[in-house]
Design a protein around this motif. Structure first.
Motif, short mmCIF file in Angstrom:
data_model
loop_
_atom_site.label_atom_id
_atom_site.label_comp_id
_atom_site.label_asym_id
_atom_site.label_seq_id
_atom_site.Cartn_x
_atom_site.Cartn_y
_atom_site.Cartn_z
N VAL A 1 1.30 -1.22 -0.15
CA VAL A 1 0.07 -0.09 0.20
C VAL A 1 0.80 1.23 0.09
CG1 VAL A 1 -1.83 1.42 1.14
CG2 VAL A 1 -2.13 -1.13 0.80
N GLU A 2 1.26 1.81 -1.12
CA GLU A 2 1.75 3.14 -0.58
C GLU A 2 0.53 4.37 -1.09
OE1 GLU A 2 5.95 4.81 -4.06
OE2 GLU A 2 4.17 2.83 -4.19
N ILE A 3 1.05 5.17 -0.09
CA ILE A 3 0.01 6.50 0.21
C ILE A 3 0.54 7.76 -0.42
CG2 ILE A 3 -1.40 8.03 1.84
CD1 ILE A 3 -1.05 5.74 3.45
N PHE A 4 0.25 7.81 -1.35
CA PHE A 4 1.05 10.05 -2.63
C PHE A 4 0.78 10.35 -1.52
CE2 PHE A 4 1.65 5.90 -5.57
CZ PHE A 4 2.93 6.16 -5.52
N ASN A 5 -0.59 11.03 -1.39
CA ASN A 5 -1.07 12.22 -0.99
C ASN A 5 -1.93 12.36 -0.36
OD1 ASN A 5 -1.34 14.99 -1.81
ND2 ASN A 5 -1.62 14.93 -3.40
N SER A 6 -3.28 13.53 0.25
CA SER A 6 -3.99 13.83 0.91
C SER A 6 -4.30 15.37 0.97
CB SER A 6 -3.12 13.56 2.42
OG SER A 6 -2.93 14.54 2.45
N PHE A 7 -6.53 14.69 1.70
CA PHE A 7 -7.10 15.96 1.35
C PHE A 7 -7.66 16.25 2.72
CE2 PHE A 7 -8.96 12.48 -0.34
CZ PHE A 7 -10.47 12.66 -0.20
N GLU A 8 -8.13 17.46 2.89
CA GLU A 8 -8.93 17.84 3.32
C GLU A 8 -10.31 16.87 4.03
OE1 GLU A 8 -8.32 22.53 4.70
OE2 GLU A 8 -6.45 22.40 4.06
N LEU A 9 -10.78 17.12 4.85
CA LEU A 9 -12.07 16.76 4.99
C LEU A 9 -12.69 17.74 6.09
CD1 LEU A 9 -12.02 12.92 5.42
CD2 LEU A 9 -12.79 14.16 3.90
N VAL A 10 -13.98 17.37 5.89
CA VAL A 10 -15.09 18.86 7.46
C VAL A 10 -16.60 17.58 8.13
CG1 VAL A 10 -17.11 19.81 6.85
CG2 VAL A 10 -15.69 20.23 4.92
N ILE A 11 -15.40 17.65 9.03
CA ILE A 11 -16.51 16.69 10.20
C ILE A 11 -17.01 17.89 10.53
CG2 ILE A 11 -15.89 15.76 12.78
CD1 ILE A 11 -14.76 14.88 9.58
N ASP A 12 -18.15 17.00 11.22
CA ASP A 12 -19.22 18.40 11.41
C ASP A 12 -18.46 18.38 13.38
OD1 ASP A 12 -21.35 18.60 13.95
OD2 ASP A 12 -22.93 17.83 11.96
N PRO A 13 -18.52 19.58 13.76
CA PRO A 13 -18.49 19.58 15.44
C PRO A 13 -19.46 19.40 16.63
CG PRO A 13 -19.00 21.96 14.45
CD PRO A 13 -19.36 20.80 12.72
N VAL A 14 -20.14 19.15 16.16
CA VAL A 14 -21.10 18.69 17.03
C VAL A 14 -21.61 17.27 17.38
CG1 VAL A 14 -23.17 18.75 17.77
CG2 VAL A 14 -22.77 20.81 16.80
N THR A 15 -21.66 16.60 16.13
CA THR A 15 -21.71 15.00 15.57
C THR A 15 -20.75 14.90 15.85
OG1 THR A 15 -22.33 14.87 13.77
CG2 THR A 15 -24.39 14.71 14.97
N GLY A 16 -19.22 15.04 15.32
CA GLY A 16 -17.83 14.37 14.92
C GLY A 16 -17.90 13.85 13.91
N THR A 17 -19.12 13.44 13.03
CA THR A 17 -19.26 12.58 11.84
C THR A 17 -18.48 13.24 10.48
OG1 THR A 17 -21.83 13.28 11.51
CG2 THR A 17 -21.44 10.92 12.78
N LEU A 18 -18.62 12.58 9.79
CA LEU A 18 -17.96 12.97 8.52
C LEU A 18 -19.31 13.31 7.08
CD1 LEU A 18 -15.81 10.13 6.84
CD2 LEU A 18 -15.14 12.65 7.59
N GLU A 19 -18.89 15.06 6.59
CA GLU A 19 -20.30 15.18 5.90
C GLU A 19 -19.59 14.35 4.35
OE1 GLU A 19 -20.18 19.83 5.64
OE2 GLU A 19 -20.46 20.12 7.58
N ARG A 20 -20.36 13.80 4.18
CA ARG A 20 -20.82 12.71 2.92
C ARG A 20 -20.64 13.57 1.69
NH1 ARG A 20 -18.66 7.99 4.09
NH2 ARG A 20 -19.23 7.58 2.33
N GLU A 21 -21.26 14.87 1.75
CA GLU A 21 -21.93 15.56 -0.45
C GLU A 21 -20.04 16.52 0.24
OE1 GLU A 21 -24.09 18.74 -1.80
OE2 GLU A 21 -23.87 18.96 0.87
N PHE A 22 -19.40 17.00 0.49
CA PHE A 22 -17.94 17.39 0.99
C PHE A 22 -16.82 16.27 0.28
CE2 PHE A 22 -14.10 18.50 2.43
CZ PHE A 22 -14.02 19.30 1.18
N LEU A 23 -17.16 14.71 0.98
CA LEU A 23 -16.35 14.03 0.59
C LEU A 23 -16.23 13.62 -1.00
CD1 LEU A 23 -14.15 11.45 1.26
CD2 LEU A 23 -15.91 10.44 2.22
#
Length: 337
Positions: free
Chosen positions: A90-112
């Motif tokens: 497994v070769e990890i090349f790059n990364s990108f930022e994610l948006v997390i809901d500050p209240v529930t701590g869950t991912l914002e699927r639309e942004f992802l």
């Protein structure tokens, strides 16, 4: 995107195992570490500039004038990691930022999903391998985010960067976790397990990382001073190599004239050494050297033209501003350009 750190969550981290048993080999590129570090630094600087507290609990306490001031909790940042998997590697090349809901701590699927669509157009061969975060240890909420990514990758990886400075630590403050299903207290439970990794770089990354390292030297010297020292070291090494090759040349000349006794063992060593030295007089070397030299001159000229254009634009803007103010008082025409 940063989210508040929950002290209760950090107090009881989820169970973790020592090492993974999947047999996967992880290769991590420096660009990922630079991206995560840059993400954390930007969020921390923005929070300090705006004066916002790092956690919700601290925010409520700071509203009361009688509440004692507590040290700010470093913010956590989250993002995804992309790369390729070839067999068990497994070769990890790059990364990108994610948006997390500050209240529930869950991912914002639309942004992802929007991010994945954009990255798929630029890097069609890359896939989402997992996600990253910052902190000193795994927290309870991390497993929720980890499970949310399993519909994209059934076995995502978790990269954790510890931003705390530890001068006695020689290894990189980066830990890669896998998730495995273990039986705990008579029931199956998904836990994080540590995995070993190696740093994999390409030429472009080595140049970039070296450039970033010279932007702000740790010893207080300027980047120009360090570059001069580096070039001086290279010049000294080349000068030493040239002097030793010259000694060998003089020795072989003396041996050819009969002034020195013939030593076949030494001749074999010299022949082996000469084969390892690059042939500088070849036609291919001349072509490559001239191409590299012309490219360097071209980049220098382009930089000069860009600098002159920028200076001219600033001059025209200042002239227009002055001209508009003067004509506005006289009721004349508009700008010069």
């Amino acid at each position: 995107m940063s989210t508040p750190s929950d002290p209760a969550a950090s107090a009881q981290p989820p169970p973790t195992a020592a090492t993974a048993s999947s047999g996967l080999t992880f290769k991590l590129h420096p660009l990922v570490i630079v991206n995560v570090s840059d993400h954390y630094t930007r969020v921390k600087a923005q929070a300090a500039f705006s004066g916002e507290p790092a956690s919700a609990g601290k925010a409520q306490a700071s509203c009361s004038p009688e509440a004692p001031s507590e040290p700010a909790v470093p913010p956590r940042v989250f993002g995804g990691v992309i790369g390729v998997q070839r067999g068990r590697t497994v070769e990890i090349f790059n990364s990108f930022e994610l948006v997390i809901d500050p209240v529930t701590g869950t991912l914002e699927r639309e942004f992802l999903e929007k991010k994945l669509e954009l990255y798929k157009k630029v890097f069609p061969d890359f896939y989402v391998l997992g996600w990253y975060s910052t902190g000193s240890d795994v927290q309870d909420t991390d497993m929720l985010i980890h499970k949310a990514l399993m519909d994209i990758n059934e076995s995502p990886v978790y990269l954790l960067l510890n931003p705390a400075i530890n001068h006695s630590q020689k290894d990189l403050p980066v830990t890669i976790y896998e998730s495995e299903l273990h039986v705990i207290d008579g029931g199956p439970q998904l836990i994080f397990v540590k995995s070993n990794y190696t740093i994999e770089t390409v030429e472009a990354e080595r140049i970039s990382v070296d450039h970033v390292a010279h932007l702000k030297p740790s010893d207080g010297s300027s980047a120009a001073t360090q570059l001069a020292a580096h070039l001086t070291g290279i010049h000294s090494a080349i000068k030493m190599l040239n002097s030793r090759v010259r000694v060998i040349q003089q020795y072989l000349g003396a041996m050819q004239k009969g002034d020195m006794p013939l030593d076949n063992s030494l001749l074999r060593q010299v022949s082996s050494l000469v084969r390892r030295l690059p042939a500088m007089e070849s036609e291919k070397f001349q072509d490559d050297f001239l191409t590299e030299y012309n490219d360097t001159l071209l980049m220098t000229y382009l930089a000069m033209f860009t600098n002159c254009s920028s200076t001219m634009n600033e001059l025209v803007e200042k002239f227009n501003t002055t001209y508009e103010r003067a004509t506005a008082r006289r009721g004349g025409r508009g700008a010069f350009m």
